[in-house]
Design an enzyme around this catalytic site. Structure first.
Site, PDB file in Angstrom:
ATOM      1  N   GLY A   1      -2.122   7.151  -6.191  1.00 27.90           N
ATOM      2  CA  GLY A   1      -2.272   5.610  -6.062  1.00 27.90           C
ATOM      3  C   GLY A   1      -3.712   5.224  -6.886  1.00 27.90           C
TER       4      GLY A   1
ATOM      5  N   SER B   1      -7.910   6.132   7.537  1.00 29.36           N
ATOM      6  CA  SER B   1      -8.347   4.616   7.994  1.00 29.36           C
ATOM      7  C   SER B   1      -8.797   4.687   9.489  1.00 29.36           C
ATOM      8  CB  SER B   1      -6.847   3.815   8.077  1.00 29.36           C
ATOM      9  OG  SER B   1      -7.149   2.724   8.795  1.00 29.36           O
ATOM     10  N   SER B   2      -9.840   3.861   9.659  1.00 24.94           N
ATOM     11  CA  SER B   2     -10.372   3.746  10.848  1.00 24.94           C
ATOM     12  C   SER B   2      -9.354   3.441  12.028  1.00 24.94           C
ATOM     13  CB  SER B   2     -11.520   2.554  10.868  1.00 24.94           C
ATOM     14  OG  SER B   2     -10.859   1.333  10.417  1.00 24.94           O
ATOM     15  N   CYS B   3      -8.159   3.088  11.714  1.00 25.46           N
ATOM     16  CA  CYS B   3      -7.260   2.617  12.909  1.00 25.46           C
ATOM     17  C   CYS B   3      -6.750   3.868  13.663  1.00 25.46           C
ATOM     18  CB  CYS B   3      -6.322   1.979  12.397  1.00 25.46           C
ATOM     19  SG  CYS B   3      -5.075   2.741  11.387  1.00 25.46           S
TER      20      CYS B   3
ATOM     21  N   HIS C   1      -4.368  -7.474   4.211  1.00 23.14           N
ATOM     22  CA  HIS C   1      -5.419  -7.571   5.181  1.00 23.14           C
ATOM     23  C   HIS C   1      -6.166  -9.050   5.417  1.00 23.14           C
ATOM     24  CE1 HIS C   1      -4.801  -3.001   4.538  1.00 23.14           C
ATOM     25  NE2 HIS C   1      -5.089  -3.237   5.823  1.00 23.14           N
TER      26      HIS C   1
ATOM     27  N   LYS D   1      -1.768   8.651   9.703  1.00 23.37           N
ATOM     28  CA  LYS D   1      -2.870   9.132   8.958  1.00 23.37           C
ATOM     29  C   LYS D   1      -3.605  10.389   9.854  1.00 23.37           C
ATOM     30  CE  LYS D   1      -3.256   6.331   5.705  1.00 23.37           C
ATOM     31  NZ  LYS D   1      -3.481   6.901   4.051  1.00 23.37           N
TER      32      LYS D   1
ATOM     33  N   THR E   1     -13.599   2.345   6.714  1.00 22.83           N
ATOM     34  CA  THR E   1     -13.481   1.109   7.386  1.00 22.83           C
ATOM     35  C   THR E   1     -12.642   0.129   6.665  1.00 22.83           C
ATOM     36  OG1 THR E   1     -14.814  -0.565   8.562  1.00 22.83           O
ATOM     37  CG2 THR E   1     -15.556   0.032   6.550  1.00 22.83           C
TER      38      THR E   1
ATOM     39  N   GLY F   1      -3.809   1.174  -7.071  1.00 19.76           N
ATOM     40  CA  GLY F   1      -4.347   0.630  -5.953  1.00 19.76           C
ATOM     41  C   GLY F   1      -5.670   0.315  -5.760  1.00 19.76           C
TER      42      GLY F   1
ATOM     43  N   LEU G   1     -11.522  -2.205   3.742  1.00 19.15           N
ATOM     44  CA  LEU G   1     -11.918  -2.147   2.412  1.00 19.15           C
ATOM     45  C   LEU G   1     -11.449  -3.688   1.724  1.00 19.15           C
ATOM     46  CD1 LEU G   1     -10.863   1.320   1.548  1.00 19.15           C
ATOM     47  CD2 LEU G   1     -13.236   0.701   2.048  1.00 19.15           C
TER      48      LEU G   1
ATOM     49  N   GLY H   1      -7.693   3.562  -5.106  1.00 21.24           N
ATOM     50  CA  GLY H   1      -7.388   4.517  -6.418  1.00 21.24           C
ATOM     51  C   GLY H   1      -8.131   4.049  -7.687  1.00 21.24           C
TER      52      GLY H   1
ATOM     53  N   TYR I   1       1.013   3.504  11.399  1.00 26.85           N
ATOM     54  CA  TYR I   1       0.384   3.875  10.412  1.00 26.85           C
ATOM     55  C   TYR I   1      -0.696   4.946  10.844  1.00 26.85           C
ATOM     56  CZ  TYR I   1      -3.065   2.969   6.583  1.00 26.85           C
ATOM     57  OH  TYR I   1      -3.741   3.329   5.484  1.00 26.85           O
TER      58      TYR I   1
END
Length: 308
Positions: free
Chosen positions: A11, A108-110, A180, A141, A165, A14, A167, A17, A137
């Site tokens: 990645g 991810s924090s989710c 987002h 993760k 968190t 991205g 980004l 990355g 998602y």
């Protein structure tokens, strides 16, 4: 990490990355490789294994993922769980089979329950129900994080994970349909300004609290963990600070220079009302963020104007 060791950043184009590649180069790492999606489809197991067999990377940053905001996650959950699990399964298994020295998986924090105690400690994982709007998602993760733990436990692989968190920064996704909140608002305010519009609509009530980390700080934390952390438990990465979506919108409005009004659409989902990470574990290892929100937004907006 060995400065001359071969490092594969999955990645690498991205948001995260590309920042990791910048950070590695700044720190003197010279042997960095990356492949575009056309060059290497991470969902194709045979291609991934062939790549690892030929290139033999010593270190892997697994930053490749299918990502998006509330709208994308809630309308295409099957795509989010399937594509993310395919990619991470292929890379993690190939890293084991071809004896990668160390791997970092980015989550991810989710992953944390919707109604977690705040701030959220690493130990709260799997202690409650997930937020429905991004459950697909999040489950992917969680699976990636657990894969790293289990490969370490069963085989002794040095595979670690970190959970960032929200980004933002250069190379972010500014598509209004699947971005987002931060890049979406930057684009909305910019377009409203140049089109002389009087109102900008913001999804939700504006009341949810969110934490944001500038992506170059995230990259610095990733490299720091690869250099200094070998634990089995994942590590939260953030600032330990939060603000409401309303405060965020006001801050972006000022940076962009939009002089109109804000309109909050309460018919749109808010998502989790609060999601603040406890970052004491990371800070205890010796790392802390550097870029404050307003400065980071200015850099992100400048990049957006110059590139998009």
């Amino acid at each position: 990490m060995n400065k001359g060791g071969k490092i594969y950043v999955a990645g690498h184009r991205g948001l995260v990355g590309s920042a990791i590649v910048r950070n590695l180069r700044e720190k003197g790492y010279t042997n960095i490789i990356g492949k575009t999606h056309k060059e290497l489809d991470l969902m194709n197991q045979a291609d991934v294994r062939s790549f690892f067999e030929i290139e033999k990377p010593e270190y892997v940053f697994l930053a490749a993922a299918k990502v998006g905001g509330i709208y994308a996650n809630s309308t295409t959950p099957a795509d989010f769980i399937y594509e993310n699990m395919e990619m991470q399964n292929n890379v993690i298994k190939a890293s084991h089979d071809f004896k990668v020295t160390k791997l970092l998986f980015l989550g991810s924090s989710c992953i944390y329950p919707k109604n977690c105690p705040q701030p959220i400690k690493e130990e709260y994982l799997l202690s409650g129900y997930l937020e429905p709007t991004n459950e697909g998602y999040a489950i992917a993760k969680i699976a990636g994080l657990k894969m790293c733990q289990f490969f370490k436990k069963q085989y002794g692989d040095n595979f670690i994970s970190c959970m960032p968190t929200n980004l933002y920064g250069p190379n972010d996704n500014f598509d209004l349909n699947n971005s987002h909140v931060m890049p979406a608002l930057i684009r909305k305010f910019h377009e409203a300004k140049i089109n002389n519009e009087s109102v900008v609509e913001v999804w939700g009530s504006g009341k949810p609290l969110r934490e944001f980390l500038y992506v170059d700080d995230m990259a610095d934390a990733c490299v720091f963990l690869m250099e200094n952390y070998d634990g089995e438990e994942h590590v939260n990465v953030g600032t330990g600070k939060e603000l409401t979506i309303r405060q965020l919108a006001e801050m972006i409005k000022e940076v962009v220079g939009f002089t109109g009004e804000l309109k909050f659409n309460s018919e749109k989902p808010d998502g989790t009302m609060r999601k603040l990470l406890d970052v004491s574990k990371l800070e205890d290892t010796g790392w802390k963020y550097k870029v404050e929100m307003e400065d980071g937004i200015k850099i992100a907006y400048k990049w957006y104007c110059e590139n998009l």
